[in-house]
Write a protein that holds these residues in place. Structure first.
Motif, PDB file in Angstrom:
ATOM      1  N   TRP A  29     -41.511  54.975 -21.455  1.00 33.94           N
ATOM      2  CA  TRP A  29     -42.459  55.563 -21.486  1.00 33.94           C
ATOM      3  C   TRP A  29     -43.629  55.564 -19.687  1.00 33.94           C
ATOM      4  O   TRP A  29     -44.088  56.090 -19.205  1.00 33.94           O
ATOM      5  N   SER A  30     -41.956  54.644 -19.109  1.00 36.60           N
ATOM      6  CA  SER A  30     -43.075  54.885 -17.708  1.00 36.60           C
ATOM      7  C   SER A  30     -42.410  55.677 -16.852  1.00 36.60           C
ATOM      8  O   SER A  30     -41.260  56.146 -17.175  1.00 36.60           O
ATOM      9  N   ASP A  60     -39.752  52.885 -28.251  1.00 35.41           N
ATOM     10  CA  ASP A  60     -41.286  54.207 -28.558  1.00 35.41           C
ATOM     11  C   ASP A  60     -42.127  52.997 -29.385  1.00 35.41           C
ATOM     12  O   ASP A  60     -41.800  51.284 -29.286  1.00 35.41           O
ATOM     13  N   HIS A  61     -43.304  52.992 -29.852  1.00 34.87           N
ATOM     14  CA  HIS A  61     -43.656  52.250 -30.273  1.00 34.87           C
ATOM     15  C   HIS A  61     -43.860  51.639 -31.510  1.00 34.87           C
ATOM     16  O   HIS A  61     -44.388  50.585 -32.443  1.00 34.87           O
ATOM     17  N   ARG A  66     -38.084  48.663 -35.679  1.00 28.69           N
ATOM     18  CA  ARG A  66     -36.171  49.433 -35.220  1.00 28.69           C
ATOM     19  C   ARG A  66     -35.687  47.825 -34.461  1.00 28.69           C
ATOM     20  O   ARG A  66     -34.797  48.186 -35.201  1.00 28.69           O
ATOM     21  N   LEU A  67     -36.039  46.958 -33.820  1.00 33.58           N
ATOM     22  CA  LEU A  67     -34.938  45.885 -33.913  1.00 33.58           C
ATOM     23  C   LEU A  67     -34.882  45.345 -34.735  1.00 33.58           C
ATOM     24  O   LEU A  67     -33.919  44.355 -34.716  1.00 33.58           O
ATOM     25  N   PRO A  83     -43.958  48.797 -20.149  1.00 35.30           N
ATOM     26  CA  PRO A  83     -44.035  46.968 -20.726  1.00 35.30           C
ATOM     27  C   PRO A  83     -42.926  46.457 -20.680  1.00 35.30           C
ATOM     28  O   PRO A  83     -42.622  46.042 -21.167  1.00 35.30           O
ATOM     29  N   GLY A  84     -41.839  47.173 -20.313  1.00 41.60           N
ATOM     30  CA  GLY A  84     -40.327  46.845 -20.583  1.00 41.60           C
ATOM     31  C   GLY A  84     -40.474  45.359 -19.602  1.00 41.60           C
ATOM     32  O   GLY A  84     -39.413  44.495 -19.859  1.00 41.60           O
TER      33      GLY A  84
END
Length: 344
Positions: A29-30, A60-61, A66-67, A83-84
């Motif tokens: 989301w950056s 996403d949050h 998911r990982l 935040p990546g």
């Protein structure tokens, strides 16, 4: 003016990469989400062409869940910006025990912050512009530096939010609150003296024998300066690869790029961006920043330099993954290794 640099082929000194399950983490989301999506898709397609199983994950949050469900052998981190790229995702992956590409937590925290990067690199003899961090309210009272100067967010990449304030700029004097600029989006900005001249960049790739610089590219915008739009809009910037600059300046760029990669503890690949005032010779060369997760889009500079050095896009992607696995004891050459979850 010319660069007599001879083209050096990048050779793979590692064994072939085993077939892996790779999660490609992209999007987020950056401000750099569109670039990240292009990078991630390019990486995913290259890996599938080479026979790997790929799970695409648009950040996403719920990314941790998911990982965990995907349970990949390794994550290719194709995120750009927060935040990546700031240590957040790196810390999460460390806690989950999943190997990942590019730099680790501590390096990411430092490198995304331009002021911390200066504090880390200048003591190593790497020249960087002076300047200081200013609150946006200060800008509307008086200029923080003599014009011309550059304003940029402290912790953004891809030239997001960069403004050049000149004596004749339409920003006003002092800068008007009502004029569009990074002061409307960011509370703190880094003010640096403007360095005229050439925009240069150097890719560094990690390998079994240590990091090596590829070549120097000069970036020549068709108009304005090398901002976010110029970077990612086809046709807006000419990439001169290799840069037509004196050999000793090219060598100095590559030396500083490798020094910065090592001093910051970068992993996988990094890209160092420079400005060079040719009227000042070696004294006019300054490192601007180190990008720990350079773009992997069709217009991106690291794949372009790798290609110039004889490394195909798919080879580059696999080399970055092999480096991540080699640092974490993961499965790189067909043999299962103990996964430590430590990276960078």
């Amino acid at each position: 003016m010319g660069n007599s640099e001879s083209r050096q082929t990048v050779t793979a000194s590692r064994p072939p990469l085993a077939k892996l399950h790779i999660a490609v983490l992209m999007g987020g989301w950056s401000n750099e989400r569109p670039v990240s999506l292009m990078s991630g898709e390019g990486v995913a397609e290259a890996l599938e062409e080479r026979g790997h199983k790929v799970t695409r994950i648009d950040m996403d949050h719920s990314v941790a869940a998911r990982l965990a469900e995907a349970a990949p052998d390794v994550v290719f981190n194709a995120l750009h910006g927060v935040p990546g790229e700031d240590g957040t995702v790196q810390g999460m992956l460390d806690l989950m025990g999943i190997p990942y590409t590019h730099s680790g937590l501590a390096t990411s925290v430092i490198a995304i912050d331009k002021e911390l990067t200066k504090q880390a690199l200048v003591p190593h003899g790497i020249p960087m512009p002076g300047g200081r961090v200013v609150h946006r309210d200060e800008l509307h009272a008086a200029d923080p530096l003599a014009r011309p100067y550059v304003l940029k967010p402290v912790n953004e990449g891809s030239s997001v939010g960069v403004a050049i304030v000149t004596a004749n700029s339409n920003y006003g004097n002092p800068i008007s609150r009502d004029v569009r600029g990074p002061w409307q989006e960011f509370e703190e900005l880094l003010a640096e003296p403007y360095i005229k001249g050439h925009e240069l960049t150097v890719a560094v790739i990690a390998g079994p024998d240590g990091p090596r610089a590829l070549t120097v590219t000069e970036l020549v915008p068709k108009s304005g300066f090398y901002d976010f739009d110029a970077k990612y809009t086809d046709g807006m910037t000419e990439h001169v690869c290799p840069a037509q600059i004196p050999e000793h300046i090219a060598d100095l760029c590559k030396s500083y790029a490798v020094q910065a990669h090592k001093a910051l503890g970068c992993a996988g690949t990094s890209r160092s961006d420079f400005r060079w005032d040719d009227e000042q010779g070696e004294q006019g060369l300054f490192l601007l920043e180190v990008n720990t997760q350079p773009g992997m889009t069709p217009l991106s500079l690291v794949p372009e330099q790798a290609k110039y050095c004889g490394m195909a896009y798919g080879e580059l992607v696999e080399a970055i993954i092999a480096d991540a696995l080699a640092r974490t004891g993961g499965k790189a050459d067909g043999a299962d290794g103990e996964r430590s979850g430590r990276n960078g």
